[in-house]
Design a protein around this motif. Structure first.
Motif, mmCIF file in Angstrom:
data_model
loop_
_atom_site.group_PDB
_atom_site.id
_atom_site.type_symbol
_atom_site.label_atom_id
_atom_site.label_comp_id
_atom_site.label_asym_id
_atom_site.label_seq_id
_atom_site.Cartn_x
_atom_site.Cartn_y
_atom_site.Cartn_z
ATOM 1 N N ILE A 8 6.522 83.467 31.181
ATOM 2 C CA ILE A 8 7.784 83.814 31.847
ATOM 3 C C ILE A 8 8.525 84.884 31.044
ATOM 4 C CG2 ILE A 8 9.980 82.944 32.689
ATOM 5 C CD1 ILE A 8 7.497 81.877 34.159
ATOM 6 N N ASP A 9 9.000 85.899 31.739
ATOM 7 C CA ASP A 9 9.820 86.937 31.113
ATOM 8 C C ASP A 9 11.289 86.575 31.326
ATOM 9 O OD1 ASP A 9 11.152 89.147 30.233
ATOM 10 O OD2 ASP A 9 10.067 90.598 31.472
ATOM 11 N N TYR A 10 11.895 85.993 30.307
ATOM 12 C CA TYR A 10 13.264 85.512 30.434
ATOM 13 C C TYR A 10 14.308 86.623 30.366
ATOM 14 C CZ TYR A 10 11.683 80.714 30.491
ATOM 15 O OH TYR A 10 11.072 79.533 30.856
ATOM 16 N N SER A 11 13.842 87.871 30.226
ATOM 17 C CA SER A 11 14.788 88.991 30.229
ATOM 18 C C SER A 11 14.946 89.616 31.615
ATOM 19 C CB SER A 11 14.329 90.063 29.233
ATOM 20 O OG SER A 11 13.129 90.696 29.685
ATOM 21 N N VAL A 12 14.167 89.176 32.594
ATOM 22 C CA VAL A 12 14.250 89.732 33.950
ATOM 23 C C VAL A 12 15.686 89.632 34.461
ATOM 24 C CG1 VAL A 12 13.588 89.339 36.364
ATOM 25 C CG2 VAL A 12 11.839 89.329 34.571
ATOM 26 N N ASP A 13 16.184 90.743 35.010
ATOM 27 C CA ASP A 13 17.549 90.724 35.549
ATOM 28 C C ASP A 13 17.648 91.355 36.934
ATOM 29 O OD1 ASP A 13 17.156 93.359 34.929
ATOM 30 O OD2 ASP A 13 18.782 93.526 33.477
ATOM 31 N N ASP A 69 21.562 70.856 39.324
ATOM 32 C CA ASP A 69 20.208 70.292 39.341
ATOM 33 C C ASP A 69 19.219 71.040 38.451
ATOM 34 O OD1 ASP A 69 20.788 68.247 41.230
ATOM 35 O OD2 ASP A 69 20.742 69.741 42.829
ATOM 36 N N ILE A 70 19.449 72.320 38.245
ATOM 37 C CA ILE A 70 18.537 73.129 37.431
ATOM 38 C C ILE A 70 19.234 73.409 36.113
ATOM 39 C CG2 ILE A 70 17.279 75.320 37.298
ATOM 40 C CD1 ILE A 70 17.054 75.270 40.321
ATOM 41 N N THR A 71 18.914 72.611 35.109
ATOM 42 C CA THR A 71 19.701 72.616 33.868
ATOM 43 C C THR A 71 18.872 72.849 32.609
ATOM 44 O OG1 THR A 71 19.455 70.197 33.714
ATOM 45 C CG2 THR A 71 21.413 71.056 34.862
ATOM 46 N N GLU A 72 17.539 72.863 32.725
ATOM 47 C CA GLU A 72 16.699 72.943 31.530
ATOM 48 C C GLU A 72 15.870 74.224 31.521
ATOM 49 O OE1 GLU A 72 14.628 69.267 30.324
ATOM 50 O OE2 GLU A 72 15.500 68.390 32.134
ATOM 51 N N MET A 73 15.883 74.891 30.396
ATOM 52 C CA MET A 73 14.997 76.034 30.191
ATOM 53 C C MET A 73 13.557 75.522 30.004
ATOM 54 S SD MET A 73 16.685 79.158 29.727
ATOM 55 C CE MET A 73 16.016 80.056 28.321
ATOM 56 N N TYR A 74 12.616 76.389 30.280
ATOM 57 C CA TYR A 74 11.192 76.091 30.087
ATOM 58 C C TYR A 74 10.713 74.930 30.958
ATOM 59 C CZ TYR A 74 12.917 78.583 26.018
ATOM 60 O OH TYR A 74 13.582 79.461 25.211
ATOM 61 N N GLN A 75 11.350 74.801 32.114
ATOM 62 C CA GLN A 75 10.945 73.831 33.127
ATOM 63 C C GLN A 75 10.862 74.546 34.474
ATOM 64 O OE1 GLN A 75 9.981 70.771 32.614
ATOM 65 N NE2 GLN A 75 10.675 70.400 30.526
ATOM 66 N N PHE A 76 10.202 73.893 35.433
ATOM 67 C CA PHE A 76 10.037 74.472 36.770
ATOM 68 C C PHE A 76 10.629 73.521 37.801
ATOM 69 C CE2 PHE A 76 6.697 76.164 34.107
ATOM 70 C CZ PHE A 76 6.636 77.500 34.461
ATOM 71 N N VAL A 125 8.874 79.590 46.431
ATOM 72 C CA VAL A 125 8.500 80.002 45.082
ATOM 73 C C VAL A 125 9.260 79.135 44.072
ATOM 74 C CG1 VAL A 125 8.384 81.929 43.458
ATOM 75 C CG2 VAL A 125 8.180 82.363 45.917
ATOM 76 N N PRO A 126 8.583 78.571 43.076
ATOM 77 C CA PRO A 126 9.271 77.727 42.093
ATOM 78 C C PRO A 126 10.442 78.445 41.431
ATOM 79 C CG PRO A 126 6.902 77.470 41.883
ATOM 80 C CD PRO A 126 7.121 78.585 42.864
ATOM 81 N N LEU A 127 11.452 77.652 41.032
ATOM 82 C CA LEU A 127 12.664 78.175 40.422
ATOM 83 C C LEU A 127 12.710 77.837 38.931
ATOM 84 C CD1 LEU A 127 15.269 77.103 43.144
ATOM 85 C CD2 LEU A 127 14.047 79.275 42.967
ATOM 86 N N ILE A 128 13.391 78.691 38.175
ATOM 87 C CA ILE A 128 13.554 78.458 36.738
ATOM 88 C C ILE A 128 14.980 78.820 36.331
ATOM 89 C CG2 ILE A 128 11.129 78.816 36.114
ATOM 90 C CD1 ILE A 128 11.883 81.681 35.301
ATOM 91 N N LEU A 129 15.385 78.291 35.180
ATOM 92 C CA LEU A 129 16.666 78.638 34.584
ATOM 93 C C LEU A 129 16.421 79.654 33.481
ATOM 94 C CD1 LEU A 129 19.734 78.157 34.210
ATOM 95 C CD2 LEU A 129 19.127 76.341 32.577
ATOM 96 N N THR A 130 17.159 80.768 33.519
ATOM 97 C CA THR A 130 17.033 81.807 32.495
ATOM 98 C C THR A 130 18.416 82.143 31.952
ATOM 99 O OG1 THR A 130 17.406 83.816 33.820
ATOM 100 C CG2 THR A 130 15.235 82.766 34.005
ATOM 101 N N PRO A 131 18.487 82.886 30.848
ATOM 102 C CA PRO A 131 19.803 83.286 30.328
ATOM 103 C C PRO A 131 20.621 84.090 31.335
ATOM 104 C CG PRO A 131 18.120 83.625 28.663
ATOM 105 C CD PRO A 131 17.406 83.284 29.935
ATOM 106 N N ASN A 132 19.949 84.703 32.312
ATOM 107 C CA ASN A 132 20.636 85.509 33.318
ATOM 108 C C ASN A 132 20.966 84.732 34.586
ATOM 109 O OD1 ASN A 132 20.572 87.954 31.776
ATOM 110 N ND2 ASN A 132 18.397 88.126 32.261
#
Length: 381
Positions: free
Chosen positions: A230-235, A272-279, A310-317
């Protein structure tokens, strides 16, 4: 230094080349695979395939390739037929269309035209035998886990009997990508191995010793694997879920109490979506579910149909869906890191992400293919 023996491979229903890549990645000191040709009917998948592989790609309906006389373009398919039967083949591989048997589909099996495409393997075997008096030494087939149980086991019984009638010893196993590779994806598939020579079949002991190859990872190790994909810098805004775009997915208790919602259900992705590195998955637009195994849920072709598949993720952005590159990397294809995407279709139409999502969902997990293909290479080198 002694030259390596070349094992010639034909790949049916090649898609974007996941099985081909797994074979080509396989290592052995005495032998190597070479893709003689691959076949695919989807023109968009063909476009992606050609961007990444240089060996011949036979684009078109495999039934017409094997029987040009049944097509509306006899000249085209006669040429493709001659290409497919230009030389003997050592290994045939392929993930024949799975929608007919998939839990995610309608499960019609052989009543669905896609289910009958399995017979292309049998047809090609017989035509190669007729022309060269030499059947492929090994067959490698991949499909959804549900194939084994479909129609109370009758579907797989027919498939296995057809292969045995051609002289093959058949072995099968259901493997989960997350247990037999470092890819963090929950993906169970059946891998069917067929050996023309009983001695080869006896030497193929992978399925008898799966515990030796099975792997487990803790949450920290999974997080490291996910960071590599995962590229967590995607904005890019088009991937993100925001209250402005989807107000009904960010509804507060106060808003729900005051205005309610169309279906009487309150969803707030930020809660509901609160954790990084999870799907996470937004299921039928009614609830959010986190995968409980610290990995991505099974990627499906439905990702290309729009909606919220498409699965969702939590990122810094913020909260976003996976990018096409990330779905490819979850299958072991290094998108953006050597494996490239088309920018247009036939040099004219824009190549939309919907096609890439569909291709990723239809693809295979390359490291699992490589593991099995190396076992074959050790036997037939």
């Amino acid at each position: 230094m002694e030259a390596k023996r070349t094992i010639r491979v034909a790949s049916l229903f090649a898609g974007i080349g996941g099985i081909c890549q797994g074979f080509l990645d396989s290592k052995n000191k005495k032998a190597k695979y070479e893709i003689a040709w691959a076949n695919e009917i989807d023109p968009y998948a063909c476009e992606t395939y050609r961007k990444n592989f240089s060996h011949p790609l036979i684009e078109g309906d495999i039934n017409f390739v094997l029987h040009p006389e049944n097509s509306d373009d006899i000249e085209k398919y006669t040429e493709l037929h001659e290409q497919a039967l230009s030389e003997p083949i050592d290994v045939i591989n392929g993930g024949f269309p799975c929608q007919a048997f998939s839990i995610a589909g309608e499960r019609k099996g052989f009543d669905d035209e896609r289910g009958n495409l399995f017979m292309s393997f049998i047809d090609l075997i017989n035509q190669l035998d007729e022309k060269f008096h030499k059947k492929p030494r090994v067959l490698f087939l991949e499909n959804v886990k549900n194939l084994k149980a479909h129609d109370h086991g009758r579907t797989y019984k027919v498939i296995k009997s057809k292969l045995e009638d051609c002289g093959y010893t058949v072995k099968e196993a259901v493997l989960n990508t997350m247990s037999y590779s470092e890819l963090p994806q929950n993906r169970e598939r059946i891998y069917i191995m067929c050996f023309l020579n009983k001695d080869d079949a006896d030497k193929f002991t992978l399925y008898d010793n799966l515990d030796k190859f099975k792997r487990t990872f803790d949450a920290t190790e999974r997080a490291t694997q996910i960071k590599n994909i995962i590229d967590y810098s995607v904005d890019d805004p088009k991937y993100f879920y925001t209250k402005e775009k989807y107000p009904h997915y960010f509804m507060t208790e106060e808003e729900f109490a005051k205005n309610g919602s169309k279906d009487g259900i309150r969803i707030n992705l930020e809660e509901d979506i609160t954790e990084m590195y999870q799907f996470y998955q937004l299921r039928r637009g009614q609830y959010v579910r986190k995968n409980q195994s610290n990995v991505c849920p099974t990627l499906t072709a439905n990702m290309g149909t729009g909606g919220h598949n498409v699965p969702l993720i939590l990122t810094p952005n913020g909260i976003r869906k996976l990018t096409p590159e990330e779905t490819f990397r979850l299958q072991g294809l290094p998108a953006g890191r050597g494996y490239v995407f088309p920018t247009s279709f036939n040099g004219t139409k824009t190549y939309g992400n919907s096609h890439l999502y569909k291709q990723a969902g239809n693809a295979v997990s390359v490291p699992v293919i490589k593991m099995i293909a190396e076992q074959i290479l050790d036997i037939i080198k």
